[in-house]
Scaffold this motif. Structure first.
Motif, PDB file in Angstrom:
ATOM      1  N   ALA A   1       8.667 -22.674  26.047  1.00 32.04           N
ATOM      2  CA  ALA A   1       7.261 -22.954  26.365  1.00 32.04           C
ATOM      3  C   ALA A   1       7.134 -24.100  27.367  1.00 32.04           C
ATOM      4  CB  ALA A   1       6.490 -23.287  25.087  1.00 32.04           C
ATOM      5  N   THR A   2       7.985 -25.105  27.231  1.00 38.33           N
ATOM      6  CA  THR A   2       7.901 -26.251  28.149  1.00 38.33           C
ATOM      7  C   THR A   2       8.509 -25.939  29.513  1.00 38.33           C
ATOM      8  OG1 THR A   2       9.965 -27.109  27.194  1.00 38.33           O
ATOM      9  CG2 THR A   2       7.905 -27.949  26.304  1.00 38.33           C
ATOM     10  N   GLN A   3       9.525 -25.085  29.548  1.00 34.79           N
ATOM     11  CA  GLN A   3      10.205 -24.786  30.803  1.00 34.79           C
ATOM     12  C   GLN A   3       9.505 -23.707  31.625  1.00 34.79           C
ATOM     13  OE1 GLN A   3      14.230 -23.779  29.742  1.00 34.79           O
ATOM     14  NE2 GLN A   3      14.872 -25.923  29.546  1.00 34.79           N
TER      15      GLN A   3
ATOM     16  N   ASN B   1       1.133 -27.565  14.070  1.00 30.88           N
ATOM     17  CA  ASN B   1       2.059 -28.547  14.621  1.00 30.88           C
ATOM     18  C   ASN B   1       2.840 -28.045  15.829  1.00 30.88           C
ATOM     19  OD1 ASN B   1       2.225 -31.134  12.842  1.00 30.88           O
ATOM     20  ND2 ASN B   1       2.071 -29.468  11.385  1.00 30.88           N
ATOM     21  N   SER B   2       2.858 -26.740  16.065  1.00 29.51           N
ATOM     22  CA  SER B   2       3.602 -26.197  17.213  1.00 29.51           C
ATOM     23  C   SER B   2       3.105 -26.739  18.557  1.00 29.51           C
ATOM     24  CB  SER B   2       3.535 -24.664  17.198  1.00 29.51           C
ATOM     25  OG  SER B   2       4.249 -24.135  16.109  1.00 29.51           O
ATOM     26  N   PRO B   3       1.770 -26.807  18.810  1.00 26.32           N
ATOM     27  CA  PRO B   3       1.326 -27.385  20.089  1.00 26.32           C
ATOM     28  C   PRO B   3       1.744 -28.845  20.269  1.00 26.32           C
ATOM     29  CG  PRO B   3      -0.475 -26.199  19.036  1.00 26.32           C
ATOM     30  CD  PRO B   3       0.633 -26.307  18.032  1.00 26.32           C
ATOM     31  N   ILE B   4       1.790 -29.606  19.172  1.00 21.78           N
ATOM     32  CA  ILE B   4       2.185 -31.013  19.270  1.00 21.78           C
ATOM     33  C   ILE B   4       3.649 -31.121  19.686  1.00 21.78           C
ATOM     34  CG2 ILE B   4       2.314 -33.205  18.028  1.00 21.78           C
ATOM     35  CD1 ILE B   4       0.127 -32.163  16.191  1.00 21.78           C
ATOM     36  N   MET B   5       4.485 -30.209  19.183  1.00 25.25           N
ATOM     37  CA  MET B   5       5.890 -30.186  19.592  1.00 25.25           C
ATOM     38  C   MET B   5       6.028 -29.896  21.081  1.00 25.25           C
ATOM     39  SD  MET B   5       7.996 -28.303  16.591  1.00 25.25           S
ATOM     40  CE  MET B   5       7.940 -28.858  14.901  1.00 25.25           C
ATOM     41  N   ILE B   6       5.232 -28.941  21.575  1.00 22.96           N
ATOM     42  CA  ILE B   6       5.291 -28.589  23.000  1.00 22.96           C
ATOM     43  C   ILE B   6       4.868 -29.774  23.857  1.00 22.96           C
ATOM     44  CG2 ILE B   6       4.317 -27.077  24.765  1.00 22.96           C
ATOM     45  CD1 ILE B   6       4.083 -24.913  22.598  1.00 22.96           C
ATOM     46  N   ILE B   7       3.790 -30.434  23.456  1.00 23.06           N
ATOM     47  CA  ILE B   7       3.323 -31.616  24.201  1.00 23.06           C
ATOM     48  C   ILE B   7       4.373 -32.711  24.168  1.00 23.06           C
ATOM     49  CG2 ILE B   7       1.567 -33.437  24.244  1.00 23.06           C
ATOM     50  CD1 ILE B   7      -0.364 -31.338  23.017  1.00 23.06           C
ATOM     51  N   CYS B   8       4.985 -32.922  23.007  1.00 22.24           N
ATOM     52  CA  CYS B   8       5.987 -33.975  22.848  1.00 22.24           C
ATOM     53  C   CYS B   8       7.196 -33.720  23.743  1.00 22.24           C
ATOM     54  CB  CYS B   8       6.416 -34.057  21.389  1.00 22.24           C
ATOM     55  SG  CYS B   8       7.438 -35.481  21.000  1.00 22.24           S
ATOM     56  N   LEU B   9       7.654 -32.448  23.815  1.00 22.65           N
ATOM     57  CA  LEU B   9       8.800 -32.121  24.670  1.00 22.65           C
ATOM     58  C   LEU B   9       8.438 -32.212  26.145  1.00 22.65           C
ATOM     59  CD1 LEU B   9      11.734 -31.307  24.771  1.00 22.65           C
ATOM     60  CD2 LEU B   9      11.049 -28.908  24.536  1.00 22.65           C
ATOM     61  N   LYS B  10       7.175 -31.917  26.478  1.00 20.02           N
ATOM     62  CA  LYS B  10       6.714 -32.084  27.861  1.00 20.02           C
ATOM     63  C   LYS B  10       6.766 -33.547  28.280  1.00 20.02           C
ATOM     64  CE  LYS B  10       4.944 -28.046  29.514  1.00 20.02           C
ATOM     65  NZ  LYS B  10       5.172 -27.496  30.874  1.00 20.02           N
ATOM     66  N   LEU B  11       6.496 -34.445  27.340  1.00 16.82           N
ATOM     67  CA  LEU B  11       6.433 -35.871  27.659  1.00 16.82           C
ATOM     68  C   LEU B  11       7.813 -36.508  27.706  1.00 16.82           C
ATOM     69  CD1 LEU B  11       3.401 -36.786  25.371  1.00 16.82           C
ATOM     70  CD2 LEU B  11       3.386 -36.704  27.871  1.00 16.82           C
ATOM     71  N   SER B  12       8.625 -36.285  26.673  1.00 17.50           N
ATOM     72  CA  SER B  12       9.921 -36.958  26.592  1.00 17.50           C
ATOM     73  C   SER B  12      10.847 -36.200  25.639  1.00 17.50           C
ATOM     74  CB  SER B  12       9.736 -38.397  26.104  1.00 17.50           C
ATOM     75  OG  SER B  12      10.968 -38.994  25.814  1.00 17.50           O
ATOM     76  N   LYS B  13      12.101 -36.033  26.049  1.00 20.95           N
ATOM     77  CA  LYS B  13      13.077 -35.365  25.197  1.00 20.95           C
ATOM     78  C   LYS B  13      13.444 -36.236  23.991  1.00 20.95           C
ATOM     79  CE  LYS B  13      15.184 -32.633  28.883  1.00 20.95           C
ATOM     80  NZ  LYS B  13      16.418 -32.369  29.670  1.00 20.95           N
ATOM     81  N   ASN B  14      13.557 -37.532  24.216  1.00 15.03           N
ATOM     82  CA  ASN B  14      13.900 -38.437  23.103  1.00 15.03           C
ATOM     83  C   ASN B  14      12.803 -38.452  22.049  1.00 15.03           C
ATOM     84  OD1 ASN B  14      16.337 -39.181  24.312  1.00 15.03           O
ATOM     85  ND2 ASN B  14      15.367 -40.838  25.465  1.00 15.03           N
ATOM     86  N   GLN B  15      11.551 -38.460  22.501  1.00 15.58           N
ATOM     87  CA  GLN B  15      10.442 -38.408  21.547  1.00 15.58           C
ATOM     88  C   GLN B  15      10.442 -37.093  20.780  1.00 15.58           C
ATOM     89  OE1 GLN B  15       6.567 -39.219  23.090  1.00 15.58           O
ATOM     90  NE2 GLN B  15       7.020 -41.361  23.569  1.00 15.58           N
ATOM     91  N   PHE B  16      10.775 -36.005  21.453  1.00 15.52           N
ATOM     92  CA  PHE B  16      10.814 -34.704  20.778  1.00 15.52           C
ATOM     93  C   PHE B  16      11.887 -34.686  19.693  1.00 15.52           C
ATOM     94  CE2 PHE B  16      12.814 -30.490  20.474  1.00 15.52           C
ATOM     95  CZ  PHE B  16      11.744 -29.775  19.941  1.00 15.52           C
ATOM     96  N   ILE B  17      13.050 -35.245  19.994  1.00 14.50           N
ATOM     97  CA  ILE B  17      14.125 -35.277  18.995  1.00 14.50           C
ATOM     98  C   ILE B  17      13.689 -36.072  17.767  1.00 14.50           C
ATOM     99  CG2 ILE B  17      16.458 -36.120  18.535  1.00 14.50           C
ATOM    100  CD1 ILE B  17      17.093 -35.486  21.489  1.00 14.50           C
TER     101      ILE B  17
ATOM    102  N   SER C   1       1.649 -41.686  23.984  1.00 17.18           N
ATOM    103  CA  SER C   1       2.282 -41.257  25.229  1.00 17.18           C
ATOM    104  C   SER C   1       1.407 -40.290  26.015  1.00 17.18           C
ATOM    105  CB  SER C   1       3.632 -40.592  24.923  1.00 17.18           C
ATOM    106  OG  SER C   1       4.496 -41.475  24.257  1.00 17.18           O
ATOM    107  N   SER C   2       0.662 -39.445  25.313  1.00 15.29           N
ATOM    108  CA  SER C   2      -0.157 -38.441  25.993  1.00 15.29           C
ATOM    109  C   SER C   2      -1.449 -39.009  26.576  1.00 15.29           C
ATOM    110  CB  SER C   2      -0.500 -37.299  25.022  1.00 15.29           C
ATOM    111  OG  SER C   2      -1.254 -37.780  23.923  1.00 15.29           O
ATOM    112  N   MET C   3      -1.791 -40.253  26.247  1.00 15.30           N
ATOM    113  CA  MET C   3      -2.988 -40.863  26.821  1.00 15.30           C
ATOM    114  C   MET C   3      -2.901 -40.953  28.337  1.00 15.30           C
ATOM    115  SD  MET C   3      -5.454 -41.695  24.727  1.00 15.30           S
ATOM    116  CE  MET C   3      -6.302 -43.031  25.572  1.00 15.30           C
ATOM    117  N   GLU C   4      -1.707 -41.170  28.855  1.00 12.43           N
ATOM    118  CA  GLU C   4      -1.533 -41.241  30.300  1.00 12.43           C
ATOM    119  C   GLU C   4      -1.673 -39.868  30.952  1.00 12.43           C
ATOM    120  OE1 GLU C   4       2.273 -42.928  30.884  1.00 12.43           O
ATOM    121  OE2 GLU C   4       1.801 -44.842  29.891  1.00 12.43           O
TER     122      GLU C   4
END
Length: 321
Positions: free
Chosen positions: A133-135, A174-190, A254-257
């Motif tokens: 989804a992110t790629q 929670n699935s959309p939050i995971m997608i947003i998190c991976l879009k922002l940062s890989k470390n945050q997603f982990i 992180s998503s505020m920006e």
């Protein structure tokens, strides 16, 4: 699910396919690892619930989604159109992840699964579709389905009496939050995925060991079990001061920006989810206690409470840094 040699082999293949998708740098490798993951998950699913019908439904839905994604990739390469702007690709991804409006298969399938397979469905099986989804899709194109999934998931979950269906709608939320998190940062997603998986596994293990499949069965549980379920539910919804609040607060910050709409959607989704879980557990807390073995087998419930309340010291340490 018994850990015999065949189950260990399929679990190993699943893990390897996830690692392969995380380290791939092209669509074909990711798509191939996703299909390997599907083929290795189906025997585990069939062995667990002994139902060929649900296994075939899952296979058909996943195969159709994979076919749509591959067709979209071929068509966009022919017409020389950006793949991340393809509605067909987005449709295939939404079917794979189980987000609205292509979500109906997920609650129906999880309803017939064992709790062990539900754990895998809500954790490991979400990694590869989230990466796809992110790629392969743009955040702008996914904004509407993500907003609908975050808002309507808990609303529909309020009407459910089955705990497995409620967990399925929680996964959709929670699935959309995971997608947003991976879009922002890989470390945050982990970090997000690790804490999310721990909370889900603890809650599912508690329901599995206490044999809780429907809301009415909460009435016969001990007060410690009910409180553990309540705190776990609050953690999943992201209410302070639980551990689940820490990871969602991290993503919102992180998503505020990126956009102000995303944090507003997450806050609204957390409030609705909290109401859903309170509506599920509070009535059972007010009813008379029927179970006389209150002090027996409370070790697991205590561990669930401790882990879900780790958000208080973690938030303090984050603020100090």
């Amino acid at each position: 699910m018994k850990m015999n040699s065949s189950n260990i082999m399929f679990l190993t293949i699943m893990t390897m396919s996830v690692v392969m998708s995380m380290t791939s740098n092209n669509f074909l490798t990711t798509w191939t690892s996703m299909e390997i993951n599907l083929i290795s998950f189906l025997p585990l699913m069939k062995k667990s619930n002994k139902m060929n019908e649900q296994s075939m439904k899952y296979l058909i839905i996943q195969s159709v989604a994979s076919s749509i994604m591959m067709t979209s990739m071929i068509m966009n390469s022919i017409i020389n159109h950006p793949i991340n702007e393809s509605i067909m690709m987005m449709t295939g991804v939404l079917m794979k992840v189980g987000m609205m409006p292509f979500h109906l298969w997920l609650p129906m399938t999880m309803q017939m699964m064992s709790w062990t397979v539900c754990k895998m469905m809500m954790t490991m099986q979400k990694i590869i579709p989230t990466i796809m989804a992110t790629q392969m899709t743009s955040l702008k194109l996914m904004m509407m389905p993500m907003a609908v999934s975050m808002m309507m998931g808990p609303v529909v979950g309020m009407k459910q009496t089955s705990m497995k269906k409620m967990m399925a709608y929680s996964s959709i939320t929670n699935s959309p939050i995971m997608i947003i998190c991976l879009k922002l940062s890989k470390n945050q997603f982990i970090l997000f995925f690790t804490i999310y998986s721990v909370i889900n596994i603890l809650m599912i293990n508690l329901m599995k060991n206490k044999n809780i499949n429907f809301m009415s069965q909460l009435n016969n549980q001990t007060k410690m079990t009910k409180m553990s379920m309540l705190v776990s539910a609050m953690s999943m919804s992201g209410m302070p001061p639980t551990t689940g609040f820490l990871i969602k607060w991290m993503v919102m910050k992180s998503s505020m920006e990126l956009s102000t709409i995303i944090p507003m959607m997450m806050i609204g989704s957390s409030l609705i989810s909290t109401f859903m879980y309170l509506n599920m557990i509070i009535p059972s807390l007010t009813k008379s206690q029927k179970n006389k073995t209150e002090m027996m087998n409370q070790k697991e419930s205590t561990m669930v409470l401790i882990i879900n309340l780790l958000g208080i010291p973690l938030v303090t340490l984050t603020n100090l840094n």
